[in-house]
Design a protein around this motif. Structure first.
Motif, PDB file in Angstrom:
ATOM      1  N   LYS A 467       3.202  43.654  45.646  1.00 23.62           N
ATOM      2  CA  LYS A 467       1.962  42.894  45.824  1.00 23.62           C
ATOM      3  C   LYS A 467       2.060  42.216  47.187  1.00 23.62           C
ATOM      4  O   LYS A 467       3.119  41.685  47.535  1.00 23.62           O
ATOM      5  CB  LYS A 467       1.892  41.865  44.699  1.00 23.62           C
ATOM      6  N   GLY A 468       0.983  42.258  47.992  1.00 22.54           N
ATOM      7  CA  GLY A 468       1.007  41.543  49.279  1.00 22.54           C
ATOM      8  C   GLY A 468       1.179  42.475  50.455  1.00 22.54           C
ATOM      9  O   GLY A 468       0.875  43.670  50.372  1.00 22.54           O
ATOM     10  N   HIS A 474       5.011  39.221  53.775  1.00 19.35           N
ATOM     11  CA  HIS A 474       4.419  38.295  52.811  1.00 19.35           C
ATOM     12  C   HIS A 474       4.156  39.117  51.545  1.00 19.35           C
ATOM     13  O   HIS A 474       3.085  39.687  51.361  1.00 19.35           O
ATOM     14  CB  HIS A 474       3.117  37.705  53.364  1.00 19.35           C
ATOM     15  N   LEU A 476       5.509  40.147  47.221  1.00 22.69           N
ATOM     16  CA  LEU A 476       6.315  39.979  46.004  1.00 22.69           C
ATOM     17  C   LEU A 476       6.589  41.373  45.445  1.00 22.69           C
ATOM     18  O   LEU A 476       5.668  42.190  45.366  1.00 22.69           O
ATOM     19  CB  LEU A 476       5.541  39.197  44.952  1.00 22.69           C
ATOM     20  N   GLY A 490      10.957  38.665  47.142  1.00 19.62           N
ATOM     21  CA  GLY A 490       9.753  38.213  47.820  1.00 19.62           C
ATOM     22  C   GLY A 490      10.038  37.658  49.192  1.00 19.62           C
ATOM     23  O   GLY A 490      11.168  37.267  49.507  1.00 19.62           O
ATOM     24  N   TYR A 493       6.848  33.788  49.592  1.00 19.17           N
ATOM     25  CA  TYR A 493       6.404  33.314  48.275  1.00 19.17           C
ATOM     26  C   TYR A 493       7.447  32.343  47.708  1.00 19.17           C
ATOM     27  O   TYR A 493       7.922  32.507  46.582  1.00 19.17           O
ATOM     28  CB  TYR A 493       6.231  34.502  47.319  1.00 19.17           C
ATOM     29  N   GLU A 496       6.517  30.504  44.391  1.00 21.31           N
ATOM     30  CA  GLU A 496       6.477  31.420  43.241  1.00 21.31           C
ATOM     31  C   GLU A 496       7.903  31.771  42.806  1.00 21.31           C
ATOM     32  O   GLU A 496       8.223  31.796  41.619  1.00 21.31           O
ATOM     33  CB  GLU A 496       5.721  32.702  43.615  1.00 21.31           C
ATOM     34  N   GLU A 511       2.213  36.193  36.237  1.00 22.28           N
ATOM     35  CA  GLU A 511       1.816  37.004  37.391  1.00 22.28           C
ATOM     36  C   GLU A 511       1.073  38.248  36.920  1.00 22.28           C
ATOM     37  O   GLU A 511       1.489  38.894  35.970  1.00 22.28           O
ATOM     38  CB  GLU A 511       3.051  37.446  38.192  1.00 22.28           C
TER      39      GLU A 511
END
Ligand SMILES: Cc1cc2nc3c(=O)[nH]c(=O)nc-3n(C[C@H](O)[C@H](O)[C@H](O)COP(=O)(O)OP(=O)(O)OC[C@H]3O[C@@H](n4cnc5c(N)ncnc54)[C@H](O)[C@@H]3O)c2cc1C
Ligand code: FES
Length: 512
Positions: A467-468, A474, A476, A490, A493, A496, A511
């Motif tokens: 993700k990202g 940037h 996860l 990550g 993050y 998180e 998430e």
């Protein structure tokens, strides 16, 4: 209480209660101090705004609940965990608690005192006992500090073969190599005064042997030391290259502060250096040396660095990052020899290719430094197998890189700074008859200013959910094995991952 009474108690009117959102951390200045407020339902807590470890802004961390329901605040940078109610330290990397401040709720407003609460002194215990700690790194020092914090009032002796005060080894490949030989020093974990005040006796000598049956250690200067409780915390040593020429002058591994001093003093900015191995330490060293202008070539048996740890996409991005900064990779390559007459002149590969270099650094992983220890159950590399309390035999504990922990059927050897500290803390608590839960292993790496954090037990994975923005560092990543999440990584993050460090399962459920 009247307004003037509140003044007398040095309380400050900080914010309306309604403006604080439950579960969020907000930063304020109270009497010139940085303070964070955390609202948890109707309760409000005030804690120091900066982490006692390296001054991280706690506002950027996370507030969450442990699986047992306790409210905790987590540092964004290295995931130290503190009890939100009083700031007491629950998990490293920090070694100290977070200051907490008085809070009063008056007419819908939050008033905060500028004088921190005094921490209660624990009752003195085990006055007649002696703890012997073999090794003074992450695990050893954390154990000693924890014993004193918990009220252990017996004697503590810590043995180290290194000449200086115990230091932050992780800094060796993050910042220390940027200095020259005279300034290439890692930050001390504690200053000299701390050990004096807390009566922790450091013996600078090398351990020759330790017999778990008698709990007697013999040093190379023939001194013998006995402990009622003994912690083996000798860490690891670099895995040998085992190729011809690996003993030549000009071949180094970076493991101790002394190595950093030698490398920093000898490697000039216009030199060409070859690094054998593209593990975390090898890549961090490549990043530091390039920042000094040194020409760096990395020889690696794979094509994508760290693919086994971080997955294909992140590995490719890391390789690009290094290449963008001028690091050359020789991939799918095996070093078979270091050539040179008096000193190393270069690396020869299995296909006959020769790579000339002024210096050669190697990073082939580490092996447990368990040789002086007699007996005890071992894993296949010699790590001392311990239970969840870090116990290897009655009164004998092992923690950090030298140990492997048994959980049910599985045995895990984790070679990370924070985990070694957590295990050192666990061993100290066990010596005092207390129990705690070992956190999930977490580590970080920093290369060319980009930080990646990883949480997990190092299990194999068969797919990665991303993700990202990997290009922009940037992202996860969730690592899956047979449909089950086994690890998370990550970049960018921090908050998180702070929540994930406390309860990975709860984090994964939240998430998408
Ligand atoms: C350059 C480098 C960078 C790293 N960066 C990271 C990172 O970014 N993140 C991360 O999570 N981990 C990192 N690590 C790994 C991390 O440092 C280790 O996992 C951690 O230090 C292990 O702690 P420990 O207490 O088991 O051993 P150590 O911290 O290595 O301490 C062991 C101590 O025992 C002493 N000792 C050993 N044998 C003897 C003997 N026979 N007699 C007397 N004393 C002895 C040693 O001198 C040492 O002081 C890095 C490691 C290195 C080498
Ligand atoms: S700055 Fe908080 S644990 Fe390092």
């Amino acid at each position: 209480m009247s307004g003037s009474g509140i003044q007398a108690m040095k309380l400050h009117d900080v914010v309306a209660l309604d403006e604080l959102e439950s579960g969020k951390i907000r930063s304020f200045s109270v009497g010139g101090r940085s303070v964070v407020l955390v609202r948890d339902g109707e309760a409000v807590y005030a804690l120091a705004g900066r982490c006692p470890h390296k001054d991280a802004p706690m506002e950027q961390g996370a507030f969450c609940h442990t699986a047992e329901g306790a409210g905790v605040i987590v540092c964004p940078w290295h995931k130290a965990v503190f009890d939100v109610a009083d700031g007491s330290l629950k998990e490293p990397v920090a070694l100290d608690s977070l200051q907490s401040f008085p809070v009063e709720l008056r007419d819908g407003r939050v008033w905060v005192g500028e004088v921190p609460h005094k921490r209660s002194v624990p009752e003195a215990k085990q006055q007649n006992e002696h703890v012997l700690i073999l090794g003074a790194g992450a695990a050893g020092v954390t154990a000693a500090v924890t014993l004193r914090q918990e009220g252990f009032a017996g004697t503590i002796t810590m043995v180290t073969e290194e000449k200086d005060l115990p230091y932050d080894r992780t800094a060796l490949s993050k910042t220390v190599l940027l200095g020259d030989g005279s300034s290439a020093r890692a930050p001390a974990l504690r200053d000299e005064n701390y050990y004096q005040v807390h009566d922790i006796h450091i013996v600078h000598a090398c351990l020759r042997s330790f017999d778990p049956m008698t709990k007697m250690a013999t040093l190379t200067n023939d001194v013998e030391l006995f402990g009622d409780h003994v912690l083996i915390a000798t860490g690891s040593v670099p895995r040998a290259l085992n190729i011809p020429g690996d003993h030549l002058e000009g071949v180094f591994a970076l493991h101790r502060e002394h190595d950093a001093e030698v490398i920093a003093a000898r490697v000039q900015d216009d030199h060409a250096v070859t690094i054998i191995g593209a593990g975390f330490v090898g890549l961090e060293v490549a990043s530091l040396l390039r920042q000094r202008g040194v020409g760096v070539t990395v020889v690696t048996p794979t094509n994508i660095p760290l693919e086994r740890h971080l997955g294909r996409e992140i590995g490719i991005r890391l390789r690009q990052l290094h290449e963008e900064n001028g690091v050359a990779f020789v991939s799918d390559a095996h070093a078979v020899k270091i050539y040179g007459e008096q000193r190393a002149e270069g690396v020869e590969l299995s296909d006959g290719m020769r790579l000339p270099a002024a210096f050669i650094l190697f990073g082939a992983g580490v092996v447990p430094a368990s040789e002086p220890v007699m007996g005890l159950e071992r894993d296949d590399e010699g790590a001392i197998i311990v239970d969840e309390r870090m116990q290897a035999a009655p009164g004998v504990y092992a923690a950090g890189d030298v140990s492997a922990t048994r959980y049910g059927e599985k045995v895990y050897r984790i070679e990370h700074w924070r985990h070694a500290q957590a295990q050192g803390r666990q061993a100290a608590l066990s010596m005092m008859g207390k129990t705690s839960r070992l956190p999930m292993p977490w580590f970080w790496t920093q290369q060319f200013g980009k930080k990646i954090e990883v949480l997990g037990w190092g299990e194999a994975f068969d797919s990665v959910r991303l993700k990202g923005d990997i290009r922009g560092f940037h992202f996860l990543a969730t690592y899956m094995q047979g449909g089950k999440a086994v690890a998370v990584a990550g970049a960018g993050y921090a908050a998180e991952l702070a929540r994930a460090a406390v309860d990975l399962e709860a984090f994964l459920n939240e998430e998408p």
